[in-house]
Design an enzyme around this catalytic site. Structure first.
Site, PDB file in Angstrom:
ATOM      1  N   ASP A 189      10.321  -6.098  -6.104  1.00  0.00           N
ATOM      2  CA  ASP A 189       9.467  -5.685  -6.942  1.00  0.00           C
ATOM      3  C   ASP A 189       8.163  -5.296  -6.671  1.00  0.00           C
ATOM      4  O   ASP A 189       7.043  -5.569  -7.304  1.00  0.00           O
ATOM      5  CB  ASP A 189       9.223  -6.858  -8.261  1.00  0.00           C
ATOM      6  CG  ASP A 189       9.160  -8.222  -7.471  1.00  0.00           C
ATOM      7  OD1 ASP A 189       8.634  -8.234  -6.495  1.00  0.00           O
ATOM      8  OD2 ASP A 189       9.312  -9.240  -8.254  1.00  0.00           O
TER       9      ASP A 189
ATOM     10  N   GLU B 286      18.088  -7.548  -4.838  1.00  0.00           N
ATOM     11  CA  GLU B 286      17.307  -8.725  -5.597  1.00  0.00           C
ATOM     12  C   GLU B 286      17.187  -8.145  -6.852  1.00  0.00           C
ATOM     13  O   GLU B 286      15.915  -8.314  -7.535  1.00  0.00           O
ATOM     14  CB  GLU B 286      16.308  -9.349  -4.826  1.00  0.00           C
ATOM     15  CG  GLU B 286      15.631 -10.655  -5.403  1.00  0.00           C
ATOM     16  CD  GLU B 286      14.662 -11.446  -4.815  1.00  0.00           C
ATOM     17  OE1 GLU B 286      13.425 -10.925  -5.033  1.00  0.00           O
ATOM     18  OE2 GLU B 286      14.621 -12.031  -3.532  1.00  0.00           O
TER      19      GLU B 286
ATOM     20  N   GLU C 131       4.571  -7.147 -10.637  1.00  0.00           N
ATOM     21  CA  GLU C 131       6.001  -7.101 -10.264  1.00  0.00           C
ATOM     22  C   GLU C 131       6.931  -7.015 -11.407  1.00  0.00           C
ATOM     23  O   GLU C 131       8.047  -6.452 -11.277  1.00  0.00           O
ATOM     24  CB  GLU C 131       6.274  -8.424  -9.464  1.00  0.00           C
ATOM     25  CG  GLU C 131       5.692  -8.246  -7.989  1.00  0.00           C
ATOM     26  CD  GLU C 131       4.284  -8.790  -7.901  1.00  0.00           C
ATOM     27  OE1 GLU C 131       3.624  -9.048  -9.089  1.00  0.00           O
ATOM     28  OE2 GLU C 131       3.529  -9.013  -7.003  1.00  0.00           O
TER      29      GLU C 131
ATOM     30  N   HIS D 132      -1.431 -17.002  -3.059  1.00  0.00           N
ATOM     31  CA  HIS D 132      -1.833 -15.420  -2.943  1.00  0.00           C
ATOM     32  C   HIS D 132      -1.707 -14.662  -3.994  1.00  0.00           C
ATOM     33  O   HIS D 132      -2.181 -13.381  -3.897  1.00  0.00           O
ATOM     34  CB  HIS D 132      -1.162 -14.846  -1.787  1.00  0.00           C
ATOM     35  CG  HIS D 132       0.188 -14.603  -1.908  1.00  0.00           C
ATOM     36  ND1 HIS D 132       1.516 -15.265  -1.913  1.00  0.00           N
ATOM     37  CD2 HIS D 132       0.687 -13.282  -2.465  1.00  0.00           C
ATOM     38  CE1 HIS D 132       2.547 -14.676  -2.228  1.00  0.00           C
ATOM     39  NE2 HIS D 132       2.106 -13.477  -2.558  1.00  0.00           N
TER      40      HIS D 132
ATOM     41  N   ARG E 210      -1.397 -12.089  -6.975  1.00  0.00           N
ATOM     42  CA  ARG E 210      -2.650 -11.347  -7.623  1.00  0.00           C
ATOM     43  C   ARG E 210      -2.732 -11.826  -9.173  1.00  0.00           C
ATOM     44  O   ARG E 210      -4.104 -12.111  -9.454  1.00  0.00           O
ATOM     45  CB  ARG E 210      -2.233  -9.654  -8.180  1.00  0.00           C
ATOM     46  CG  ARG E 210      -2.606  -9.066  -6.995  1.00  0.00           C
ATOM     47  CD  ARG E 210      -2.087  -7.610  -7.079  1.00  0.00           C
ATOM     48  NE  ARG E 210      -2.044  -6.754  -5.725  1.00  0.00           N
ATOM     49  CZ  ARG E 210      -3.056  -5.894  -5.360  1.00  0.00           C
ATOM     50  NH1 ARG E 210      -3.962  -5.748  -6.174  1.00  0.00           N
ATOM     51  NH2 ARG E 210      -3.009  -5.430  -4.123  1.00  0.00           N
TER      52      ARG E 210
ATOM     53  N   HIS F  43      -2.962 -16.308   3.526  1.00  0.00           N
ATOM     54  CA  HIS F  43      -2.575 -14.940   3.286  1.00  0.00           C
ATOM     55  C   HIS F  43      -3.851 -14.207   3.726  1.00  0.00           C
ATOM     56  O   HIS F  43      -4.954 -14.641   3.478  1.00  0.00           O
ATOM     57  CB  HIS F  43      -2.197 -14.576   1.700  1.00  0.00           C
ATOM     58  CG  HIS F  43      -1.841 -13.140   1.698  1.00  0.00           C
ATOM     59  ND1 HIS F  43      -2.488 -12.177   1.672  1.00  0.00           N
ATOM     60  CD2 HIS F  43      -0.580 -12.810   1.277  1.00  0.00           C
ATOM     61  CE1 HIS F  43      -1.568 -10.978   1.406  1.00  0.00           C
ATOM     62  NE2 HIS F  43      -0.474 -11.639   0.934  1.00  0.00           N
TER      63      HIS F  43
HETATM   64  C1  UD1 Z   1       2.399  -7.954  -2.067  1.00  0.00           C
HETATM   65  C2  UD1 Z   1       3.521  -7.666  -3.406  1.00  0.00           C
HETATM   66  C3  UD1 Z   1       3.763  -9.026  -3.853  1.00  0.00           C
HETATM   67  C4  UD1 Z   1       4.247  -9.844  -2.841  1.00  0.00           C
HETATM   68  C5  UD1 Z   1       3.201 -10.011  -1.659  1.00  0.00           C
HETATM   69  C6  UD1 Z   1       3.520 -10.822  -0.383  1.00  0.00           C
HETATM   70  C7  UD1 Z   1       2.681  -5.775  -4.739  1.00  0.00           C
HETATM   71  C8  UD1 Z   1       1.984  -5.410  -6.014  1.00  0.00           C
HETATM   72  N1  UD1 Z   1       2.552  -6.997  -4.232  1.00  0.00           N
HETATM   73  O1  UD1 Z   1       1.180  -8.689  -2.808  1.00  0.00           O
HETATM   74  O2  UD1 Z   1       4.845  -8.782  -4.855  1.00  0.00           O
HETATM   75  O3  UD1 Z   1       4.681 -11.157  -3.292  1.00  0.00           O
HETATM   76  O4  UD1 Z   1       2.810  -8.625  -1.268  1.00  0.00           O
HETATM   77  O5  UD1 Z   1       2.704 -11.161   0.286  1.00  0.00           O
HETATM   78  O6  UD1 Z   1       3.312  -5.060  -4.140  1.00  0.00           O
HETATM   79  N2  UD1 Z   1      -3.469  -7.564   4.174  1.00  0.00           N
HETATM   80  C9  UD1 Z   1      -3.903  -7.469   5.316  1.00  0.00           C
HETATM   81  N3  UD1 Z   1      -2.789  -7.708   6.283  1.00  0.00           N
HETATM   82  C10 UD1 Z   1      -1.485  -7.831   6.104  1.00  0.00           C
HETATM   83  C11 UD1 Z   1      -1.175  -7.923   4.864  1.00  0.00           C
HETATM   84  C12 UD1 Z   1      -1.839  -7.879   3.624  1.00  0.00           C
HETATM   85  O7  UD1 Z   1      -5.102  -7.267   5.862  1.00  0.00           O
HETATM   86  O8  UD1 Z   1      -0.532  -8.019   7.049  1.00  0.00           O
HETATM   87  C13 UD1 Z   1      -4.390  -7.365   2.996  1.00  0.00           C
HETATM   88  C14 UD1 Z   1      -4.434  -5.736   2.603  1.00  0.00           C
HETATM   89  O9  UD1 Z   1      -5.398  -5.097   3.195  1.00  0.00           O
HETATM   90  C15 UD1 Z   1      -4.533  -5.823   1.076  1.00  0.00           C
HETATM   91  C16 UD1 Z   1      -4.424  -7.515   0.567  1.00  0.00           C
HETATM   92  O10 UD1 Z   1      -4.011  -8.117   1.799  1.00  0.00           O
HETATM   93  O11 UD1 Z   1      -5.592  -5.214   0.678  1.00  0.00           O
HETATM   94  C17 UD1 Z   1      -3.301  -7.640  -0.441  1.00  0.00           C
HETATM   95  O12 UD1 Z   1      -2.054  -6.942  -0.008  1.00  0.00           O
HETATM   96  P1  UD1 Z   1      -1.314  -6.071  -1.104  1.00  0.00           P
HETATM   97  O13 UD1 Z   1      -0.108  -5.799  -0.468  1.00  0.00           O
HETATM   98  O14 UD1 Z   1      -2.020  -5.243  -2.046  1.00  0.00           O
HETATM   99  O15 UD1 Z   1      -0.863  -7.444  -2.177  1.00  0.00           O
HETATM  100  P2  UD1 Z   1      -0.423  -8.760  -2.003  1.00  0.00           P
HETATM  101  O16 UD1 Z   1      -1.242  -9.465  -2.770  1.00  0.00           O
HETATM  102  O17 UD1 Z   1      -0.084  -9.205  -0.569  1.00  0.00           O
END
Ligand code: UD1
Length: 383
Positions: free
Chosen positions: A98, A120, A134, A210, A212, A243
């Protein structure tokens, strides 16, 4: 007959953990060419999973930016997927769960009139804004998909209630397949600090947070609760792989850093996380995957959210909703730390999410759908 080109699309860490065993299973099938396209919605955290499971993507959209918005993730995925689909010409696109990658992957497949398999499928909270975004992503993907791989019968029933009656399979969750390959009793951690934790002497509390919808006040309450738990219980050690999201890191630095016996470490590769969980006493988390993995390892979970789309382990008694209020989280955790009876009631291994054969069932179902196999695979019954 030509091989079926099955393209798996994923981009975040949890999707990669759960799709890796499926990509591998598909690649063992003689009549299938297993193709892997990553959006890299997560860069570092995705790459670490690819390394653990030894996966080499055929296509990499490399879309991640710092503090990315939902719109930029979705639009960059959509644009990038056009070329991937035109070039690789898949017969079926598989998306998982999702995330924004999932939604954009499914929508892009639809625009190209390529059938979609949703791994899933059928999880619901029925609250449009939680988990955000999600819950809406998975509903939108349900409208697009042709094949639905539901982890549990409960998930299938959710779809039936929405009038989706064709292409449903109950397979178990692929995360249990992944877990079977990573957890080992003699495991040696690459993260050296983890080899020196006082396992056995102290109660290890594994924490992640972590989501949102927890950004802001809920995350503050959670961090303050963790601080209080660490301060009030000398017999615990908190381990929190934080995270990489800058929003999460800010909350941790402001409210939790400096608490006693608290290890704030970088995100862990999947195999390290699974083995750390196997050695922990209790898991406190707002993650969804951990709610599936911990029960299989017999570890109680307090969920740092108001609701869950995974009621199966709550019903089995190994997972409880602790919410996002400091006082309640502290009370629930303290009871499990201090009372052996309360702990024993929750700490038993159950596997409501799978038997480790989800990927085999999904690959069989795909072959059956394309007429390459006579028998429809039997559903996972939870027994
Ligand atoms: C995303 C998913 C969520 C999942 C989660 C697992 C969406 C809307 N949300 O949320 O369903 O549970 O991933 O972690 O798709 N970042 C880094 N390096 C990384 C990973 C992330 O710097 O390796 C930073 C990114 O720049 C980003 C922030 O973390 O701005 C958040 O990542 P994002 O994928 O936007 O949302 P998640 O909260 O991780």
């Amino acid at each position: 007959m030509d091989k079926l080109r099955i393209m798996s699309v994923f981009g975040t860490r949890p999707e990669a953990i759960k799709m890796a065993p499926l990509v591998k299973e598909l690649s063992t099938r003689e009549d299938i060419e297993s193709i892997c396209c990553v959006t890299a919605q997560h860069r570092q955290m995705l790459d670490s999973v690819l390394e653990v499971f030894d996966l080499k993507p055929d296509w990499d959209l490399d879309i991640m930016t710092p503090r990315q918005t939902l719109s930029t993730i979705t639009s960059k995925c959509l644009t990038g997927m056009d070329e991937a689909i035109d070039t690789l010409k898949p017969n079926l696109i598989l998306v998982h769960g999702d995330t924004s990658t999932t939604f954009a992957g499914a929508l892009s497949a639809f625009y190209h009139q390529v059938p979609v398999g949703h791994v899933e499928a059928g999880l619901r909270t029925y609250d449009k804004y939680s988990p955000f975004p999600e819950e809406m992503n998975r509903k939108l993907v349900s409208a697009i998909a042709d094949l639905y791989f539901c982890p549990t019968i409960n998930n299938k029933n959710n779809l039936l209630r929405e009038g989706i009656t064709q292409g449903l399979f109950v397979t178990g969750n692929t995360v249990i397949d992944a877990l079977k390959t990573t957890v080992r009793e003699d495991y040696h951690f690459a993260t050296e600090e983890l080899n020196h934790l006082p396992y056995g002497e102290k109660k290890i509390l594994l924490v992640t947070c972590h989501r949102r919808e927890n950004y802001g006040e809920p995350m503050k309450q959670i961090m303050l609760a963790l601080r209080q738990i660490a301060q009030e219980h000398e017999d615990v050690e908190l381990v929190y792989p934080v995270h990489l999201s800058p929003v999460v890191r800010e909350a941790v630095d402001t409210y939790l850093r400096g608490a006693p016996r608290t290890h704030l470490i970088d995100p862990l590769p999947a195999d390290e996380m699974h083995n750390l969980m196997a050695r922990s006493y209790l898991v406190l988390t707002d993650s969804r995957g951990l709610q599936e993995e911990a029960p299989a390892l017999g570890k109680p979970v307090l969920v740092l959210r108001r609701e869950t789309e995974r009621p199966e382990a709550v019903e089995a008694g190994t997972v409880r909703l602790a919410g996002v209020d400091q006082k309640t989280i502290v009370e629930m955790a303290s009871s499990l730390i201090d009372s052996p009876e309360a702990y024993a009631e929750m700490a038993h291994a159950v596997n409501p999410y799978g038997d480790g054969h989800a990927c085999r069932r999904i690959a069989d179902a795909i072959e059956w759908y394309f007429g390459r196999r006579q028998e429809r695979p039997a559903d996972y019954t939870g027994k």
